[in-house]
Structures are given as structure tokens and as C-alpha cells.
Design a protein around this motif. Structure first.
Motif, PDB file in Angstrom:
ATOM      1  N   LYS A 103       0.827  -1.207   0.000  1.00 38.56           N
ATOM      2  CA  LYS A 103       0.000   0.000   0.000  1.00 38.56           C
ATOM      3  C   LYS A 103       0.859   1.254   0.000  1.00 38.56           C
ATOM      4  O   LYS A 103       0.483   2.291  -0.541  1.00 38.56           O
ATOM      5  N   SER A 104       2.009   1.172   0.630  1.00 40.96           N
ATOM      6  CA  SER A 104       3.005   2.246   0.583  1.00 40.96           C
ATOM      7  C   SER A 104       4.364   1.622   0.833  1.00 40.96           C
ATOM      8  O   SER A 104       4.460   0.535   1.406  1.00 40.96           O
ATOM      9  N   LEU A 105       5.409   2.311   0.382  1.00 44.66           N
ATOM     10  CA  LEU A 105       6.769   1.775   0.492  1.00 44.66           C
ATOM     11  C   LEU A 105       7.689   2.841   1.067  1.00 44.66           C
ATOM     12  O   LEU A 105       7.867   3.903   0.460  1.00 44.66           O
ATOM     13  N   THR A 106       8.244   2.569   2.239  1.00 39.62           N
ATOM     14  CA  THR A 106       9.190   3.489   2.879  1.00 39.62           C
ATOM     15  C   THR A 106      10.551   2.822   2.964  1.00 39.62           C
ATOM     16  O   THR A 106      10.668   1.724   3.520  1.00 39.62           O
ATOM     17  N   TYR A 190      11.340   8.033   0.900  1.00 35.46           N
ATOM     18  CA  TYR A 190      12.717   7.696   1.254  1.00 35.46           C
ATOM     19  C   TYR A 190      13.112   8.557   2.442  1.00 35.46           C
ATOM     20  O   TYR A 190      12.951   9.782   2.430  1.00 35.46           O
ATOM     21  N   VAL A 191      13.651   7.898   3.476  1.00 36.98           N
ATOM     22  CA  VAL A 191      14.127   8.606   4.670  1.00 36.98           C
ATOM     23  C   VAL A 191      15.637   8.456   4.756  1.00 36.98           C
ATOM     24  O   VAL A 191      16.164   7.341   4.854  1.00 36.98           O
ATOM     25  N   SER A 192      16.336   9.570   4.707  1.00 38.93           N
ATOM     26  CA  SER A 192      17.796   9.570   4.774  1.00 38.93           C
ATOM     27  C   SER A 192      18.268   9.815   6.204  1.00 38.93           C
ATOM     28  O   SER A 192      17.797  10.741   6.873  1.00 38.93           O
ATOM     29  N   CYS A 193      19.190   8.982   6.665  1.00 39.49           N
ATOM     30  CA  CYS A 193      19.831   9.173   7.971  1.00 39.49           C
ATOM     31  C   CYS A 193      21.090   9.992   7.715  1.00 39.49           C
ATOM     32  O   CYS A 193      22.100   9.463   7.239  1.00 39.49           O
ATOM     33  N   ILE A 194      21.043  11.282   8.010  1.00 38.21           N
ATOM     34  CA  ILE A 194      22.044  12.204   7.473  1.00 38.21           C
ATOM     35  C   ILE A 194      23.428  12.086   8.117  1.00 38.21           C
ATOM     36  O   ILE A 194      24.394  12.628   7.587  1.00 38.21           O
ATOM     37  N   ARG A 195      23.547  11.380   9.221  1.00 38.04           N
ATOM     38  CA  ARG A 195      24.884  11.195   9.807  1.00 38.04           C
ATOM     39  C   ARG A 195      25.628  10.019   9.166  1.00 38.04           C
ATOM     40  O   ARG A 195      26.777   9.751   9.519  1.00 38.04           O
ATOM     41  N   TYR A 196      24.968   9.343   8.253  1.00 41.72           N
ATOM     42  CA  TYR A 196      25.556   8.194   7.565  1.00 41.72           C
ATOM     43  C   TYR A 196      25.446   8.491   6.080  1.00 41.72           C
ATOM     44  O   TYR A 196      24.354   8.569   5.532  1.00 41.72           O
ATOM     45  N   HIS A 197      26.581   8.664   5.398  1.00 43.10           N
ATOM     46  CA  HIS A 197      26.564   9.234   4.049  1.00 43.10           C
ATOM     47  C   HIS A 197      26.484   8.212   2.921  1.00 43.10           C
ATOM     48  O   HIS A 197      26.289   8.577   1.764  1.00 43.10           O
ATOM     49  N   ARG A 208      14.580  12.837  -7.023  1.00 44.35           N
ATOM     50  CA  ARG A 208      14.451  13.171  -8.453  1.00 44.35           C
ATOM     51  C   ARG A 208      13.327  12.378  -9.111  1.00 44.35           C
ATOM     52  O   ARG A 208      12.697  12.851 -10.067  1.00 44.35           O
ATOM     53  N   ALA A 209      13.090  11.162  -8.606  1.00 40.21           N
ATOM     54  CA  ALA A 209      12.047  10.313  -9.182  1.00 40.21           C
ATOM     55  C   ALA A 209      10.647  10.685  -8.689  1.00 40.21           C
ATOM     56  O   ALA A 209       9.663  10.082  -9.120  1.00 40.21           O
ATOM     57  N   GLY A 210      10.566  11.656  -7.796  1.00 36.58           N
ATOM     58  CA  GLY A 210       9.266  12.123  -7.331  1.00 36.58           C
ATOM     59  C   GLY A 210       8.760  11.495  -6.056  1.00 36.58           C
ATOM     60  O   GLY A 210       7.598  11.671  -5.677  1.00 36.58           O
ATOM     61  N   TRP A 211       9.632  10.739  -5.372  1.00 35.13           N
ATOM     62  CA  TRP A 211       9.247  10.170  -4.088  1.00 35.13           C
ATOM     63  C   TRP A 211       9.156  11.283  -3.037  1.00 35.13           C
ATOM     64  O   TRP A 211       9.778  12.343  -3.170  1.00 35.13           O
ATOM     65  N   ARG A 212       8.402  11.029  -2.003  1.00 32.84           N
ATOM     66  CA  ARG A 212       8.492  11.908  -0.843  1.00 32.84           C
ATOM     67  C   ARG A 212       9.861  11.674  -0.211  1.00 32.84           C
ATOM     68  O   ARG A 212      10.282  10.522  -0.039  1.00 32.84           O
ATOM     69  N   ALA A 213      10.566  12.746   0.100  1.00 32.63           N
ATOM     70  CA  ALA A 213      11.933  12.633   0.627  1.00 32.63           C
ATOM     71  C   ALA A 213      12.017  13.322   1.988  1.00 32.63           C
ATOM     72  O   ALA A 213      11.711  14.515   2.109  1.00 32.63           O
ATOM     73  N   GLU A 214      12.406  12.568   2.992  1.00 35.71           N
ATOM     74  CA  GLU A 214      12.544  13.083   4.350  1.00 35.71           C
ATOM     75  C   GLU A 214      13.930  12.740   4.868  1.00 35.71           C
ATOM     76  O   GLU A 214      14.610  11.843   4.347  1.00 35.71           O
ATOM     77  N   SER A 215      14.364  13.438   5.901  1.00 35.19           N
ATOM     78  CA  SER A 215      15.664  13.137   6.511  1.00 35.19           C
ATOM     79  C   SER A 215      15.524  13.173   8.029  1.00 35.19           C
ATOM     80  O   SER A 215      14.615  13.793   8.576  1.00 35.19           O
ATOM     81  N   ILE A 216      16.434  12.465   8.671  1.00 32.62           N
ATOM     82  CA  ILE A 216      16.455  12.406  10.125  1.00 32.62           C
ATOM     83  C   ILE A 216      17.897  12.551  10.585  1.00 32.62           C
ATOM     84  O   ILE A 216      18.815  11.986   9.975  1.00 32.62           O
ATOM     85  N   ASP A 217      18.110  13.344  11.623  1.00 31.15           N
ATOM     86  CA  ASP A 217      19.463  13.602  12.130  1.00 31.15           C
ATOM     87  C   ASP A 217      19.893  12.425  12.999  1.00 31.15           C
ATOM     88  O   ASP A 217      19.818  12.464  14.226  1.00 31.15           O
TER      89      ASP A 217
END
Length: 246
Positions: A103-106, A190-197, A208-217
């Protein structure tokens, strides 16, 4: 976070990454359950509580079959799928093979495969070359240190280090064909863990593909170090998808 019953009626399937097991979602899953969700945390063959089944022959196909069999025998209804790191390879394959289920993909700091690729193809050359050498010799890569995963709390670090196990590298060498990321944009986050590159380029690809993009510190294992914050992001996305579906 929404009210305790915010996820009432929702089913969520969590797919862990390399070296880990279903245990890695313990703190994160507890929060989702407290919000009313039905939560599933299967373990992939050769890892976690199934580490006694470890073998050099364990492949990505094995892990995909693990999840599909779990869904079938546990009678899991269509779900929001959340995957971490290597687990994203499994989750994207599941989405391609069973679109009616997802139903959704994270993806949390995970690989975002397109076309015909293996994990080695998606890694940097040094990491991929060392991985291929290990595949040809032992068939496994030893687990990373908890420090490299961003775990600074000594108690949690000790708990995690006792549970990490070597990962079967045949799963990294297997080439599989995936749909373009843009075809998942209507239901992907897509959730990016910004302390891990390491996974930053996949975050950019998703955006760029149009996904919802979030980040977490946070470091790579955000579900262990920042479960509340991560759960807040995931819950909000699941609710937004449910509202759209209704």
C-alpha cells in the motif's frame, strides 16, 4: 505523533537490513503498535533468530521468498512496507512482484535499485571489490561495529552488538531486474539518515524520481537510536496515504 489509535486498522510489514534481524525493529515496532497498528517483523534466512540457517548459498531470492512465505502463512493483509538498508532490495522486489500487497513503500537509508543490478553494482568500488573477495572465500561479510551504525548509547550498543551476525554475500552478488524508481513515486517515501553518508545518492535518486523525501538527524540504525522521531515520519506518511486511498 498522532493519537494512540491513529493507525487502527493498519498493517505494517518491517523488513530489516543486513547483519540484523526482526529484533532490530523492537523499539520502533512498539511505538507503531501503541498507535493501533498490526506490525510484522519477519527475520530473513541466515540472520537474527534464523542465523542457524546461515549458508553461503542464501541469496536475495531466498530473502524475497522468506517475505512472500511469511505473508502467505501468516495471512498478512495488504500493508505499508518499511525497509531498512539491504532490506530495500527485498522490499522493492516485493513491490514489483506483488503490487496489490504494497500500500506504501518506505525505505530508510536503503538501496534504491533500478534495471538489472546487484547490491555489489550499487556499492562503491572498494566495498564491492572487498565483498566479491569475501564471497569467493568465506561467503560472508562480518558485521560492522555499532559505532559505525551511529549507536552511541553504551547499553543499546552492547545489546545490538550481541545480535549482529555475518551476512551471506551471495545475496549481494545476485543480479535482479527492478522497475524504475519513478514508477513507485505515487506511494514511495525515502528517509535519509544524514549522519551516515553511504546512501545519500539513493536519497537524491528517490527525490528526483518524485518520491516523498525526508531526513532524520541520526546514524544508519535510526530505528534503534531515534525510534520516536522515525516513527513520527513513517506514521504521518502512512496516514497521508490512507487518506488518499479513502
Amino acid at each position: 505523533m498522532s493519537s494512540r489509535a491513529a493507525l487502527e486498522g493498519s498493517s505494517i510489514l518491517l523488513i530489516h537490513g543486513a547483519y540484523h534481524g526482526g529484533w532490530a525493529w523492537k523499539f520502533f515496532a512498539r511505538i507503531l503498535k501503541a498507535n493501533g497498528a498490526e506490525v510484522h517483523t519477519p527475520t530473513l534466512t541466515g540472520l537474527g533468530d534464523r542465523s542457524h540457517l546461515a549458508s553461503p548459498s542464501v541469496s536475495l531470492a531466498t530473502h524475497i521468498q522468506d517475505i512472500e512465505a511469511y505473508i502467505r502463512y501468516q495471512e498478512v493483509r495488504p500493508s505499508a512496507v518499511v525497509a531498512h538498508s539491504y532490506g530495500a532490495m527485498v522490499a522493492c522486489a516485493l513491490s514489483d512482484r506483488n503490487p496489490q500487497f504494497v500500500k506504501s513503500l518506505t525505505l530508510i537509508d536503503g538501496y534504491l535499485p533500478e534495471d538489472s543490478v546487484s547490491v555489489f553494482d550499487l556499492q562503491g568500488s572498494d566495498e564491492a571489490n572487498s565483498g566479491r573477495e569475501l564471497l569467493a572465500s568465506t561467503g560472508f561479510r562480518p558485521p560492522p561495529t555499532v559505532e559505525s551504525l551511529g549507536i552511541e548509547d553504551a547499553e543499546i550498543g552492547c545489546w545490538v552488538s550481541q545480535r549482529l551476525v555475518p551476512h551471506p554475500l551471495n545475496s549481494y552478488g545476485e543480479v535482479r531486474t527492478y522497475r524504475p524508481a519513478v514508477e513507485r513515486r505515487s506511494y514511495g517515501m525515502y528517509v535519509s539518515c544524514i549522519r551516515y553518508h553511504k546512501f545519500q545518492r539513493f536519497f537524491e535518486l528517490a527525490r528526483r524520481a518524485g518520491w516523498r523525501a525526508e531526513s532524520i538527524d541520526a546514524g544508519h540504525d535510526a530505528m534503534l537510536t531515534h525510534p520516536e522521531e522515525l516513527a513520527g515520519i513513517v506514521v504521518e506518511f502512512i496516514l497521508s496515504r490512507r487518506t488518499r486511498d479513502e
